[in-house]
Motif scaffolding. Structure first.
Motif, PDB file in Angstrom:
ATOM      1  N   LEU A  10      -4.187 -36.729  21.298  1.00 62.96           N
ATOM      2  CA  LEU A  10      -2.812 -36.345  21.065  1.00 62.96           C
ATOM      3  C   LEU A  10      -2.215 -37.325  21.703  1.00 62.96           C
ATOM      4  CD1 LEU A  10      -2.782 -32.579  22.532  1.00 62.96           C
ATOM      5  CD2 LEU A  10      -3.079 -33.520  20.035  1.00 62.96           C
ATOM      6  N   TYR A  11      -1.134 -37.974  20.899  1.00 63.36           N
ATOM      7  CA  TYR A  11      -0.287 -39.105  21.282  1.00 63.36           C
ATOM      8  C   TYR A  11       1.157 -38.317  21.955  1.00 63.36           C
ATOM      9  CZ  TYR A  11      -3.148 -41.438  17.900  1.00 63.36           C
ATOM     10  OH  TYR A  11      -4.189 -42.041  17.199  1.00 63.36           O
ATOM     11  N   VAL A  12       1.291 -38.751  23.307  1.00 64.10           N
ATOM     12  CA  VAL A  12       2.396 -38.002  24.048  1.00 64.10           C
ATOM     13  C   VAL A  12       3.470 -39.105  24.542  1.00 64.10           C
ATOM     14  CG1 VAL A  12       0.680 -36.343  24.882  1.00 64.10           C
ATOM     15  CG2 VAL A  12       1.145 -38.217  26.038  1.00 64.10           C
ATOM     16  N   GLU A  39      -1.854 -46.709  33.560  1.00 63.52           N
ATOM     17  CA  GLU A  39      -2.715 -45.400  33.019  1.00 63.52           C
ATOM     18  C   GLU A  39      -1.979 -45.336  31.460  1.00 63.52           C
ATOM     19  OE1 GLU A  39      -2.419 -42.200  35.712  1.00 63.52           O
ATOM     20  OE2 GLU A  39      -4.141 -43.005  36.938  1.00 63.52           O
ATOM     21  N   VAL A  40      -2.914 -45.298  30.445  1.00 65.89           N
ATOM     22  CA  VAL A  40      -2.338 -45.065  29.244  1.00 65.89           C
ATOM     23  C   VAL A  40      -3.322 -44.063  28.343  1.00 65.89           C
ATOM     24  CG1 VAL A  40      -1.643 -47.515  28.986  1.00 65.89           C
ATOM     25  CG2 VAL A  40      -3.965 -46.922  28.395  1.00 65.89           C
ATOM     26  N   LEU A  51     -10.409 -33.267  25.113  1.00 63.29           N
ATOM     27  CA  LEU A  51      -9.293 -33.593  24.587  1.00 63.29           C
ATOM     28  C   LEU A  51      -8.777 -34.868  25.246  1.00 63.29           C
ATOM     29  CD1 LEU A  51      -6.544 -32.782  22.917  1.00 63.29           C
ATOM     30  CD2 LEU A  51      -5.855 -31.737  25.210  1.00 63.29           C
ATOM     31  N   GLY A  52      -8.237 -35.904  24.315  1.00 65.34           N
ATOM     32  CA  GLY A  52      -7.518 -37.090  24.835  1.00 65.34           C
ATOM     33  C   GLY A  52      -6.137 -37.107  24.606  1.00 65.34           C
ATOM     34  N   ILE A  53      -5.492 -37.618  25.712  1.00 71.24           N
ATOM     35  CA  ILE A  53      -4.075 -37.783  25.516  1.00 71.24           C
ATOM     36  C   ILE A  53      -3.809 -39.271  25.715  1.00 71.24           C
ATOM     37  CG2 ILE A  53      -3.551 -35.268  26.045  1.00 71.24           C
ATOM     38  CD1 ILE A  53      -3.032 -36.399  29.002  1.00 71.24           C
ATOM     39  N   ALA A  54      -2.920 -39.929  25.087  1.00 69.08           N
ATOM     40  CA  ALA A  54      -2.624 -41.427  25.143  1.00 69.08           C
ATOM     41  C   ALA A  54      -1.229 -41.366  24.812  1.00 69.08           C
ATOM     42  CB  ALA A  54      -3.409 -41.976  24.098  1.00 69.08           C
ATOM     43  N   THR A  55      -0.579 -42.205  25.606  1.00 66.58           N
ATOM     44  CA  THR A  55       0.696 -42.636  25.494  1.00 66.58           C
ATOM     45  C   THR A  55       1.188 -43.208  23.946  1.00 66.58           C
ATOM     46  OG1 THR A  55       0.616 -44.915  26.302  1.00 66.58           O
ATOM     47  CG2 THR A  55       1.163 -43.204  27.753  1.00 66.58           C
ATOM     48  N   LEU A  65      -0.323 -48.682  15.667  1.00 68.51           N
ATOM     49  CA  LEU A  65      -0.185 -47.188  15.162  1.00 68.51           C
ATOM     50  C   LEU A  65       1.317 -47.000  15.253  1.00 68.51           C
ATOM     51  CD1 LEU A  65      -3.516 -45.631  15.761  1.00 68.51           C
ATOM     52  CD2 LEU A  65      -2.942 -46.652  13.956  1.00 68.51           C
ATOM     53  N   THR A  66       1.670 -45.809  14.360  1.00 66.22           N
ATOM     54  CA  THR A  66       3.073 -45.376  14.587  1.00 66.22           C
ATOM     55  C   THR A  66       2.907 -43.678  14.665  1.00 66.22           C
ATOM     56  OG1 THR A  66       4.368 -47.211  13.546  1.00 66.22           O
ATOM     57  CG2 THR A  66       5.481 -45.436  13.742  1.00 66.22           C
ATOM     58  N   PRO A  67       2.624 -43.239  15.796  1.00 63.41           N
ATOM     59  CA  PRO A  67       2.394 -41.758  15.678  1.00 63.41           C
ATOM     60  C   PRO A  67       3.866 -41.132  15.564  1.00 63.41           C
ATOM     61  CG  PRO A  67       2.206 -42.767  18.012  1.00 63.41           C
ATOM     62  CD  PRO A  67       2.519 -43.856  17.050  1.00 63.41           C
TER      63      PRO A  67
END
Length: 211
Positions: A10-12, A39-40, A51-55, A65-67
């Motif tokens: 998920l991009y957060v 931390e990114v 579950l991955g979370i990335a900025t 990318l352009t989330p």
């Protein structure tokens, strides 16, 4: 060609806010990626699901990318009590999407959004109701009382309707014979059997009870 170890990323907007939110669901941190001292990306695991979370910022700068906002997929989490879980999450940063409700024959689900708007389904199995003669008797008495309160002199009751109301019908392990036995036992001399199946017991049994 073989693929392995799938996960969802998920991009957060705020990495720490999102990490804290999913830790409240029981996820445990297993990995953190750091770029230039910042931390990114975090990876968290719950019952083997990663579950991955990335900025969003690092996703744009590092990967080009352009989330955007997510509305095309959801995370599903099973629990023991959907209503209690939804209440807990709303107190801890979630936003309600759909009130808890029953569906299929034994599930209860509700939906919330995480701090970044990602939908999460919270689902549990409803406790199985014990259906016996007393269950059918109570439901028939309720139907009679409703008719009596409405000023009716009689009420026609169908076995299939009664069983459907209490649950467990239609299904392969129904208790229709027991339901019919209760209906017959509640007959008074003045009541009428409007229709009885060939063997006497079945979903089409219909009796007129005078109130």
């Amino acid at each position: 060609m073989q693929f392995r170890a799938p996960q969802i990323n998920l991009y957060v907007e705020n990495l720490e806010v999102s990490k804290a939110f999913y830790e409240r669901l029981g996820f445990q941190l297993t990995f953190t990626a750091v770029i230039e001292g910042q931390e990114v990306h975090h990876e968290l695991v719950l019952d083997g699901f990663k579950l991955g979370i990335a900025t969003k910022e690092s996703t744009r700068e590092v990967h080009g990318l352009t989330p955007g906002s997510n509305a095309g997929c959801e995370i599903v989490v099973w629990t023991e009590d959907t209503d209690a879980a939804i209440h807990y999450l709303l107190e801890n940063g979630a936003t309600l999407l759909s009130e808890p409700h029953d569906f299929l024959h034994n599930l209860r689900s509700g939906w919330v959004k995480d701090p970044d708007g990602n939908p999460i389904q919270i689902v549990c199995k409803r406790a199985q109701q014990v259906i016996n003669s007393e269950t059918f008797k109570k439901k028939i008495e309720e139907i009679m009382e409703e008719a009596r309160s409405a000023g009716k002199e009689s009420v026609d009751i169908c076995a299939g309707d009664v069983h459907s109301m209490v649950g467990g019908y239609p299904s392969s392990n129904h208790r229709m014979a027991s339901c019919c036995e209760v209906m017959y036992s509640m007959q008074k001399p003045t009541d009428e059997v409007l229709y009885a199946p060939p063997k006497g017991k079945g979903a089409t049994l219909r009796i007129r009870y005078y109130l």
